[in-house]
Design a protein around this motif. Structure first.
Motif, PDB file in Angstrom:
ATOM      1  N   VAL A  52       0.730  -0.795  -0.012  1.00  0.00           N
ATOM      2  CA  VAL A  52      -0.421   0.343   0.035  1.00  0.00           C
ATOM      3  C   VAL A  52       1.050   1.433   0.085  1.00  0.00           C
ATOM      4  O   VAL A  52       0.388   2.713  -0.158  1.00  0.00           O
ATOM      5  CB  VAL A  52      -0.811   0.159   1.185  1.00  0.00           C
ATOM      6  N   GLY A  53       2.315   1.120  -0.296  1.00  0.00           N
ATOM      7  CA  GLY A  53       3.176   2.266   0.519  1.00  0.00           C
ATOM      8  C   GLY A  53       3.348   2.424   1.420  1.00  0.00           C
ATOM      9  O   GLY A  53       2.742   1.769   2.884  1.00  0.00           O
ATOM     10  N   TRP A  54       4.637   3.474   1.271  1.00  0.00           N
ATOM     11  CA  TRP A  54       4.615   3.491   2.748  1.00  0.00           C
ATOM     12  C   TRP A  54       3.770   4.616   3.636  1.00  0.00           C
ATOM     13  O   TRP A  54       3.683   4.245   4.811  1.00  0.00           O
ATOM     14  CB  TRP A  54       6.427   4.269   2.856  1.00  0.00           C
ATOM     15  N   ALA A  55       3.257   6.210   2.974  1.00  0.00           N
ATOM     16  CA  ALA A  55       2.445   6.085   3.380  1.00  0.00           C
ATOM     17  C   ALA A  55       1.188   5.741   3.479  1.00  0.00           C
ATOM     18  O   ALA A  55       0.379   6.490   5.091  1.00  0.00           O
ATOM     19  CB  ALA A  55       2.076   7.875   2.837  1.00  0.00           C
ATOM     20  N   GLY A  56       1.239   4.699   3.268  1.00  0.00           N
ATOM     21  CA  GLY A  56      -0.677   4.044   3.610  1.00  0.00           C
ATOM     22  C   GLY A  56      -0.330   3.014   4.556  1.00  0.00           C
ATOM     23  O   GLY A  56      -1.273   2.373   5.440  1.00  0.00           O
ATOM     24  N   ALA A  57       1.094   2.498   4.802  1.00  0.00           N
ATOM     25  CA  ALA A  57       1.055   1.837   6.053  1.00  0.00           C
ATOM     26  C   ALA A  57       1.705   2.374   7.151  1.00  0.00           C
ATOM     27  O   ALA A  57       0.818   1.931   7.676  1.00  0.00           O
ATOM     28  CB  ALA A  57       2.811   1.218   5.696  1.00  0.00           C
ATOM     29  N   TRP A  58       2.089   3.570   6.923  1.00  0.00           N
ATOM     30  CA  TRP A  58       1.323   4.257   8.412  1.00  0.00           C
ATOM     31  C   TRP A  58       0.197   4.981   8.954  1.00  0.00           C
ATOM     32  O   TRP A  58       0.104   5.205  10.238  1.00  0.00           O
ATOM     33  CB  TRP A  58       2.715   5.464   8.590  1.00  0.00           C
ATOM     34  N   LEU A  59      -0.324   4.798   6.979  1.00  0.00           N
ATOM     35  CA  LEU A  59      -1.801   5.838   7.889  1.00  0.00           C
ATOM     36  C   LEU A  59      -2.722   4.540   8.609  1.00  0.00           C
ATOM     37  O   LEU A  59      -3.669   5.030   9.466  1.00  0.00           O
ATOM     38  CB  LEU A  59      -2.297   6.029   6.544  1.00  0.00           C
ATOM     39  N   ILE A  60      -2.496   3.289   7.718  1.00  0.00           N
ATOM     40  CA  ILE A  60      -3.417   2.374   8.756  1.00  0.00           C
ATOM     41  C   ILE A  60      -2.680   1.261  10.110  1.00  0.00           C
ATOM     42  O   ILE A  60      -3.515   1.321  11.116  1.00  0.00           O
ATOM     43  CB  ILE A  60      -2.871   0.928   7.772  1.00  0.00           C
ATOM     44  N   THR A  61      -1.567   1.977   9.781  1.00  0.00           N
ATOM     45  CA  THR A  61      -0.867   1.400  11.601  1.00  0.00           C
ATOM     46  C   THR A  61      -1.119   2.732  12.684  1.00  0.00           C
ATOM     47  O   THR A  61      -1.387   2.227  13.491  1.00  0.00           O
ATOM     48  CB  THR A  61       0.677   1.739  11.621  1.00  0.00           C
ATOM     49  N   ALA A  62      -2.029   4.478  12.032  1.00  0.00           N
ATOM     50  CA  ALA A  62      -2.232   4.953  13.106  1.00  0.00           C
ATOM     51  C   ALA A  62      -3.341   4.649  13.705  1.00  0.00           C
ATOM     52  O   ALA A  62      -3.498   4.589  14.292  1.00  0.00           O
ATOM     53  CB  ALA A  62      -2.076   6.721  12.246  1.00  0.00           C
ATOM     54  N   ALA A  63      -4.546   4.581  12.087  1.00  0.00           N
ATOM     55  CA  ALA A  63      -5.659   3.932  12.576  1.00  0.00           C
ATOM     56  C   ALA A  63      -5.693   2.877  13.849  1.00  0.00           C
ATOM     57  O   ALA A  63      -6.921   2.834  14.485  1.00  0.00           O
ATOM     58  CB  ALA A  63      -6.143   3.850  11.328  1.00  0.00           C
ATOM     59  N   CYS A  64      -5.271   2.129  12.706  1.00  0.00           N
ATOM     60  CA  CYS A  64      -4.524   0.222  14.005  1.00  0.00           C
ATOM     61  C   CYS A  64      -4.374   1.172  15.528  1.00  0.00           C
ATOM     62  O   CYS A  64      -5.241   0.312  16.939  1.00  0.00           O
ATOM     63  CB  CYS A  64      -4.263  -0.602  14.045  1.00  0.00           C
ATOM     64  N   VAL A  65      -3.326   1.956  15.635  1.00  0.00           N
ATOM     65  CA  VAL A  65      -3.051   2.382  17.322  1.00  0.00           C
ATOM     66  C   VAL A  65      -4.406   2.882  17.784  1.00  0.00           C
ATOM     67  O   VAL A  65      -4.489   2.377  19.014  1.00  0.00           O
ATOM     68  CB  VAL A  65      -1.620   3.065  17.293  1.00  0.00           C
ATOM     69  N   ILE A  66      -4.800   4.229  17.443  1.00  0.00           N
ATOM     70  CA  ILE A  66      -6.405   4.480  18.127  1.00  0.00           C
ATOM     71  C   ILE A  66      -7.338   3.459  18.365  1.00  0.00           C
ATOM     72  O   ILE A  66      -7.583   3.968  19.218  1.00  0.00           O
ATOM     73  CB  ILE A  66      -7.001   5.505  16.934  1.00  0.00           C
ATOM     74  N   LEU A  67      -7.779   2.685  16.986  1.00  0.00           N
ATOM     75  CA  LEU A  67      -8.213   1.331  17.768  1.00  0.00           C
ATOM     76  C   LEU A  67      -8.048   0.455  19.254  1.00  0.00           C
ATOM     77  O   LEU A  67      -8.642   0.157  19.563  1.00  0.00           O
ATOM     78  CB  LEU A  67      -8.673   0.210  16.159  1.00  0.00           C
ATOM     79  N   LEU A  68      -6.898   0.235  18.446  1.00  0.00           N
ATOM     80  CA  LEU A  68      -5.938  -0.671  19.915  1.00  0.00           C
ATOM     81  C   LEU A  68      -6.301   0.115  20.989  1.00  0.00           C
ATOM     82  O   LEU A  68      -6.684  -0.120  22.054  1.00  0.00           O
ATOM     83  CB  LEU A  68      -4.343  -0.467  20.057  1.00  0.00           C
ATOM     84  N   VAL A  69      -6.148   2.207  20.794  1.00  0.00           N
ATOM     85  CA  VAL A  69      -6.555   2.318  22.241  1.00  0.00           C
ATOM     86  C   VAL A  69      -7.466   2.336  23.046  1.00  0.00           C
ATOM     87  O   VAL A  69      -7.829   2.034  24.121  1.00  0.00           O
ATOM     88  CB  VAL A  69      -5.721   3.681  21.819  1.00  0.00           C
ATOM     89  N   ILE A  70      -8.983   2.681  21.872  1.00  0.00           N
ATOM     90  CA  ILE A  70     -10.183   2.515  21.965  1.00  0.00           C
ATOM     91  C   ILE A  70      -9.901   0.996  22.782  1.00  0.00           C
ATOM     92  O   ILE A  70     -11.222   1.090  23.445  1.00  0.00           O
ATOM     93  CB  ILE A  70     -10.878   2.805  20.773  1.00  0.00           C
ATOM     94  N   SER A  71      -9.747   0.330  22.133  1.00  0.00           N
ATOM     95  CA  SER A  71      -9.834  -0.967  22.292  1.00  0.00           C
ATOM     96  C   SER A  71      -9.578  -1.463  24.119  1.00  0.00           C
ATOM     97  O   SER A  71     -10.373  -1.838  24.701  1.00  0.00           O
ATOM     98  CB  SER A  71      -9.415  -1.892  21.785  1.00  0.00           C
ATOM     99  N   VAL A  72      -8.751  -0.893  24.519  1.00  0.00           N
ATOM    100  CA  VAL A  72      -8.627  -1.723  25.855  1.00  0.00           C
ATOM    101  C   VAL A  72      -8.539  -0.165  26.290  1.00  0.00           C
ATOM    102  O   VAL A  72      -9.087  -1.389  27.436  1.00  0.00           O
ATOM    103  CB  VAL A  72      -6.737  -0.913  25.725  1.00  0.00           C
ATOM    104  N   VAL A  73      -8.866   0.660  26.520  1.00  0.00           N
ATOM    105  CA  VAL A  73     -10.068   1.232  27.596  1.00  0.00           C
ATOM    106  C   VAL A  73     -11.216   1.034  27.544  1.00  0.00           C
ATOM    107  O   VAL A  73     -11.503   0.765  28.340  1.00  0.00           O
ATOM    108  CB  VAL A  73     -10.366   3.224  27.201  1.00  0.00           C
ATOM    109  N   ASN A  74     -12.036   0.627  26.661  1.00  0.00           N
ATOM    110  CA  ASN A  74     -13.158  -0.340  26.501  1.00  0.00           C
ATOM    111  C   ASN A  74     -12.586  -1.800  27.544  1.00  0.00           C
ATOM    112  O   ASN A  74     -13.875  -1.874  28.273  1.00  0.00           O
ATOM    113  CB  ASN A  74     -14.160   0.020  25.762  1.00  0.00           C
ATOM    114  N   LEU A  75     -11.794  -2.497  27.318  1.00  0.00           N
ATOM    115  CA  LEU A  75     -11.808  -3.198  27.738  1.00  0.00           C
ATOM    116  C   LEU A  75     -11.954  -3.876  29.309  1.00  0.00           C
ATOM    117  O   LEU A  75     -12.122  -4.109  29.966  1.00  0.00           O
ATOM    118  CB  LEU A  75     -11.158  -4.120  27.186  1.00  0.00           C
TER     119      LEU A  75
END
Length: 82
Positions: A52-75
């Motif tokens: 997906v390119g370097w920019a796409g990979a980092w964008l996906i990673t940033a979105a996943c970090v946000i999802l990770l934080v939200i998931s941990v907080v809710n758990l």
């Protein structure tokens, strides 16, 4: 009769796993290309990177970090509510 606790936690656990696996797969799937030099000589130029390119990979990673934080907080909220 009380409801089991796992149905409330299951979506957040799945989201947590997705947030961990997707960035790994994003960087693991590589695409490479080579530009061969002219027949007379010279060097070939090769490069590789995430599909997906370097920019796409980092964008996906940033979105996943946000999802990770939200998931941990809710758990953690679910855990303290139980």
């Amino acid at each position: 009769m009380t409801e089991p606790a796992y149905p409330r936690k299951a979506p957040w656990i799945i989201a947590l796993l997705v947030a961990i696996v997707v960035p790994i797969l994003t960087f693991a799937t590589q695409q490479g290309q080579c530009f061969d030099a002219a027949a007379g000589g010279g060097e070939s130029l090769c490069s590789s990177g995430p599909t997906v390119g370097w920019a796409g990979a980092w964008l996906i990673t940033a979105a996943c970090v946000i999802l990770l934080v939200i998931s941990v907080v809710n758990l953690l909220r679910r855990r303290s509510a139980d």
